[in-house]
Write a protein that holds these residues in place. Structure first.
Motif, PDB file in Angstrom:
ATOM      1  N   SER A 147       0.831  -1.214   0.000  1.00 34.32           N
ATOM      2  CA  SER A 147       0.000   0.000   0.000  1.00 34.32           C
ATOM      3  C   SER A 147       0.860   1.256   0.000  1.00 34.32           C
ATOM      4  CB  SER A 147      -0.922   0.005   1.222  1.00 34.32           C
ATOM      5  OG  SER A 147      -1.808  -1.088   1.184  1.00 34.32           O
ATOM      6  N   ARG A 148       1.941   1.219   0.774  1.00 30.77           N
ATOM      7  CA  ARG A 148       2.839   2.384   0.816  1.00 30.77           C
ATOM      8  C   ARG A 148       3.481   2.631  -0.539  1.00 30.77           C
ATOM      9  NH1 ARG A 148       6.114   1.339   6.473  1.00 30.77           N
ATOM     10  NH2 ARG A 148       4.348   1.629   7.887  1.00 30.77           N
ATOM     11  N   PHE A 149       3.884   1.552  -1.195  1.00 32.38           N
ATOM     12  CA  PHE A 149       4.491   1.706  -2.513  1.00 32.38           C
ATOM     13  C   PHE A 149       3.477   2.276  -3.508  1.00 32.38           C
ATOM     14  CE2 PHE A 149       5.721   0.355  -6.744  1.00 32.38           C
ATOM     15  CZ  PHE A 149       7.071   0.662  -6.774  1.00 32.38           C
ATOM     16  N   ALA A 150       2.238   1.742  -3.488  1.00 27.15           N
ATOM     17  CA  ALA A 150       1.208   2.234  -4.401  1.00 27.15           C
ATOM     18  C   ALA A 150       0.904   3.703  -4.142  1.00 27.15           C
ATOM     19  CB  ALA A 150      -0.058   1.388  -4.248  1.00 27.15           C
ATOM     20  N   GLU A 151       0.860   4.087  -2.871  1.00 26.82           N
ATOM     21  CA  GLU A 151       0.599   5.479  -2.516  1.00 26.82           C
ATOM     22  C   GLU A 151       1.720   6.383  -2.996  1.00 26.82           C
ATOM     23  OE1 GLU A 151       0.576   8.119   1.558  1.00 26.82           O
ATOM     24  OE2 GLU A 151      -0.188   6.060   1.674  1.00 26.82           O
ATOM     25  N   GLN A 177       7.911  -9.506 -13.495  1.00 27.97           N
ATOM     26  CA  GLN A 177       7.482  -9.978 -14.819  1.00 27.97           C
ATOM     27  C   GLN A 177       6.379 -11.019 -14.706  1.00 27.97           C
ATOM     28  OE1 GLN A 177      11.018 -11.427 -16.753  1.00 27.97           O
ATOM     29  NE2 GLN A 177      12.026  -9.422 -16.775  1.00 27.97           N
ATOM     30  N   GLY A 178       6.532 -11.937 -13.749  1.00 31.45           N
ATOM     31  CA  GLY A 178       5.504 -12.956 -13.562  1.00 31.45           C
ATOM     32  C   GLY A 178       4.168 -12.359 -13.181  1.00 31.45           C
ATOM     33  N   LEU A 179       4.176 -11.370 -12.313  1.00 37.03           N
ATOM     34  CA  LEU A 179       2.924 -10.717 -11.909  1.00 37.03           C
ATOM     35  C   LEU A 179       2.306  -9.947 -13.069  1.00 37.03           C
ATOM     36  CD1 LEU A 179       4.025  -9.493  -8.378  1.00 37.03           C
ATOM     37  CD2 LEU A 179       2.156 -11.093  -8.847  1.00 37.03           C
ATOM     38  N   MET A 180       3.153  -9.296 -13.873  1.00 38.69           N
ATOM     39  CA  MET A 180       2.626  -8.540 -15.008  1.00 38.69           C
ATOM     40  C   MET A 180       2.006  -9.457 -16.047  1.00 38.69           C
ATOM     41  SD  MET A 180       2.862  -5.522 -14.133  1.00 38.69           S
ATOM     42  CE  MET A 180       2.133  -4.984 -15.671  1.00 38.69           C
ATOM     43  N   SER A 181       2.487 -10.700 -16.119  1.00 36.97           N
ATOM     44  CA  SER A 181       1.885 -11.645 -17.065  1.00 36.97           C
ATOM     45  C   SER A 181       0.467 -12.031 -16.640  1.00 36.97           C
ATOM     46  CB  SER A 181       2.745 -12.910 -17.169  1.00 36.97           C
ATOM     47  OG  SER A 181       2.685 -13.661 -15.964  1.00 36.97           O
ATOM     48  N   LEU A 182       0.150 -11.831 -15.343  1.00 37.25           N
ATOM     49  CA  LEU A 182      -1.203 -12.121 -14.862  1.00 37.25           C
ATOM     50  C   LEU A 182      -2.167 -10.987 -15.162  1.00 37.25           C
ATOM     51  CD1 LEU A 182      -0.364 -13.564 -11.311  1.00 37.25           C
ATOM     52  CD2 LEU A 182      -0.942 -14.853 -13.375  1.00 37.25           C
ATOM     53  N   ASP A 183      -1.651  -9.747 -15.094  1.00 34.47           N
ATOM     54  CA  ASP A 183      -2.523  -8.584 -15.280  1.00 34.47           C
ATOM     55  C   ASP A 183      -1.685  -7.413 -15.770  1.00 34.47           C
ATOM     56  OD1 ASP A 183      -4.401  -6.606 -15.240  1.00 34.47           O
ATOM     57  OD2 ASP A 183      -4.629  -6.552 -13.061  1.00 34.47           O
ATOM     58  N   SER A 184      -1.728  -7.163 -17.053  1.00 35.21           N
ATOM     59  CA  SER A 184      -0.953  -6.060 -17.629  1.00 35.21           C
ATOM     60  C   SER A 184      -1.740  -4.757 -17.676  1.00 35.21           C
ATOM     61  CB  SER A 184      -0.506  -6.425 -19.051  1.00 35.21           C
ATOM     62  OG  SER A 184      -1.642  -6.726 -19.850  1.00 35.21           O
ATOM     63  N   VAL A 224      -0.353  -5.088  -8.866  1.00 34.14           N
ATOM     64  CA  VAL A 224      -0.999  -6.354  -9.217  1.00 34.14           C
ATOM     65  C   VAL A 224      -1.070  -7.253  -7.987  1.00 34.14           C
ATOM     66  CG1 VAL A 224      -0.838  -8.462 -10.598  1.00 34.14           C
ATOM     67  CG2 VAL A 224      -0.277  -6.243 -11.632  1.00 34.14           C
ATOM     68  N   LEU A 225       0.035  -7.346  -7.271  1.00 39.34           N
ATOM     69  CA  LEU A 225       0.080  -8.184  -6.069  1.00 39.34           C
ATOM     70  C   LEU A 225      -0.871  -7.647  -5.004  1.00 39.34           C
ATOM     71  CD1 LEU A 225       1.362 -10.595  -4.657  1.00 39.34           C
ATOM     72  CD2 LEU A 225       3.223  -9.103  -3.906  1.00 39.34           C
ATOM     73  N   LEU A 226      -0.901  -6.343  -4.832  1.00 35.35           N
ATOM     74  CA  LEU A 226      -1.802  -5.738  -3.851  1.00 35.35           C
ATOM     75  C   LEU A 226      -3.255  -6.039  -4.191  1.00 35.35           C
ATOM     76  CD1 LEU A 226      -2.349  -3.860  -1.428  1.00 35.35           C
ATOM     77  CD2 LEU A 226      -2.231  -1.919  -3.008  1.00 35.35           C
ATOM     78  N   ASN A 227      -3.603  -5.912  -5.465  1.00 30.42           N
ATOM     79  CA  ASN A 227      -4.985  -6.180  -5.877  1.00 30.42           C
ATOM     80  C   ASN A 227      -5.364  -7.643  -5.668  1.00 30.42           C
ATOM     81  OD1 ASN A 227      -5.305  -3.508  -6.644  1.00 30.42           O
ATOM     82  ND2 ASN A 227      -4.698  -3.880  -8.768  1.00 30.42           N
ATOM     83  N   LEU A 228      -4.436  -8.552  -5.990  1.00 30.97           N
ATOM     84  CA  LEU A 228      -4.724  -9.986  -5.823  1.00 30.97           C
ATOM     85  C   LEU A 228      -4.954 -10.346  -4.362  1.00 30.97           C
ATOM     86  CD1 LEU A 228      -2.116 -11.606  -8.266  1.00 30.97           C
ATOM     87  CD2 LEU A 228      -4.602 -11.655  -8.506  1.00 30.97           C
ATOM     88  N   ILE A 266      -2.736 -18.508 -11.082  1.00 33.75           N
ATOM     89  CA  ILE A 266      -2.110 -17.508 -10.218  1.00 33.75           C
ATOM     90  C   ILE A 266      -1.158 -18.141  -9.204  1.00 33.75           C
ATOM     91  CG2 ILE A 266      -2.585 -15.711  -8.499  1.00 33.75           C
ATOM     92  CD1 ILE A 266      -5.246 -15.202  -9.876  1.00 33.75           C
ATOM     93  N   LEU A 267      -1.513 -19.295  -8.675  1.00 36.41           N
ATOM     94  CA  LEU A 267      -0.734 -19.899  -7.593  1.00 36.41           C
ATOM     95  C   LEU A 267       0.744 -20.112  -7.924  1.00 36.41           C
ATOM     96  CD1 LEU A 267      -2.969 -22.535  -5.754  1.00 36.41           C
ATOM     97  CD2 LEU A 267      -1.945 -20.465  -4.831  1.00 36.41           C
ATOM     98  N   PRO A 268       1.091 -20.654  -9.122  1.00 32.21           N
ATOM     99  CA  PRO A 268       2.516 -20.865  -9.408  1.00 32.21           C
ATOM    100  C   PRO A 268       3.332 -19.572  -9.427  1.00 32.21           C
ATOM    101  CG  PRO A 268       1.130 -22.103 -10.939  1.00 32.21           C
ATOM    102  CD  PRO A 268       0.225 -21.190 -10.196  1.00 32.21           C
ATOM    103  N   VAL A 269       2.669 -18.451  -9.732  1.00 32.72           N
ATOM    104  CA  VAL A 269       3.366 -17.160  -9.742  1.00 32.72           C
ATOM    105  C   VAL A 269       3.529 -16.639  -8.317  1.00 32.72           C
ATOM    106  CG1 VAL A 269       3.272 -14.758 -10.535  1.00 32.72           C
ATOM    107  CG2 VAL A 269       2.523 -16.611 -12.048  1.00 32.72           C
TER     108      VAL A 269
END
Length: 281
Positions: free
Chosen positions: A169-173, A198-205, A214-218, A232-235
């Motif tokens: 959250s701090r990073f997003a802010e 890169q792995g997270l961006m492949s889930l939601d660009s 992306v990680l915060l939203n998940l 999602i789990l393997p990432v």
């Protein structure tokens, strides 16, 4: 007020003396104990709720032990109790302990696994009765069952997700403040490795090129869809396992481990053996 601080210190010292191991009675709680005591065990269980009488009977039956500390001044009222599973190896999930399978014969057990410890009196929160109880139980189990050679705890890590979401959250802010050209006083840290990003961006660009968001939203979704998603789990697994190891081993507060449960066990002489992925489904 100085007078209240003095009174607080005095009472804590007295409670520590009145509740020393020498004044407490260790009792193995069994299915044959009075119903009033068994009802209290169900009510006070703070880690893994007891679902019904069958669940309670299993936890007090073959391959399981339950011990409690009692004080002569309040008979029938456990101050703290611990639940133990006798197993062939250290379990990787709590479901193995809570009777996914029938118990093994007790003479085949090599491991005593402490999977739940519950303090029943909020007013005694500053008195570390758990430390004394665990050591007494280890001594008792060693004496009764010499073939038990491993003593371990299968513990939750209650502070990890709060710590991680706070970092994200701090990073997003900070990112939003940078984009709007407004100064941000919040310290933020990018905690992802390039390959994890890169792995997270492949889930939601669609998030604008930011793996942290992306990680915060998940992780912020209430229904925890990620926990059952084969995509999602393997990432997420290597990311969460690495960050959890960092949280347990490196994050400190006043020289102590940040996580309250980990700090309790480590102060009592345990060591971190491994982190179990998806250990409570």
């Amino acid at each position: 007020m100085p007078s209240l601080r003095t009174l607080d210190s005095y009472l804590k010292e007295k409670f520590g003396m009145w509740l020393s191991p020498a004044t407490l009675e260790l009792h193995q709680i069994t299915w044959d104990d009075p119903a009033s005591l068994l009802e209290k065990i169900v009510a006070y269980e703070a880690v893994h709720p007891i679902c019904n009488l069958l669940d309670l009977k299993r936890r007090l039956g073959i391959g399981r032990r339950c011990f409690g500390y009692f004080h002569p001044s309040i008979p029938g009222e456990p101050l703290i109790f611990i639940e133990v599973a006798l197993m062939e190896t250290v379990a990787q999930t709590i479901q193995e302990v809570l009777w996914d399978n029938p118990p093994i014969p007790e003479n085949q057990a090599t491991c005593a696994l402490f999977y739940s410890i519950s303090s029943t009196q909020p007013g005694l929160a500053g008195i570390n009765l758990g430390k004394f109880l665990i050591k007494r139980v280890i001594t008792l189990v060693k004496k009764d069952m010499p073939h038990i050679s491993t003593f371990a705890t299968l513990s939750p890590i209650p502070g990890f997700m709060q710590w991680l979401l706070s970092k994200l959250s701090r990073f997003a802010e900070n990112e939003r403040s940078t984009q709007s050209n407004s100064p941000s006083s919040t310290f933020s840290e990018k905690i992802l490795l390039p390959e994890e990003e890169q792995g997270l961006m492949s889930l939601d660009s669609s998030s604008g090129g930011n793996g942290m968001e992306v990680l915060l939203n998940l992780l912020s979704v209430k229904n925890c869809e990620w926990a059952t998603s084969p995509r999602i789990l393997p990432v997420l697994e290597p990311i969460l396992m690495r960050l959890c190891a960092r949280y347990l081993l490196q994050e400190k507060k006043r020289g102590k481990t940040l996580d309250s449960v980990a700090n309790f066990h480590l102060q009592n002489g345990a060591m971190v053996e491994r982190i179990n992925w998806m250990a409570d489904r």
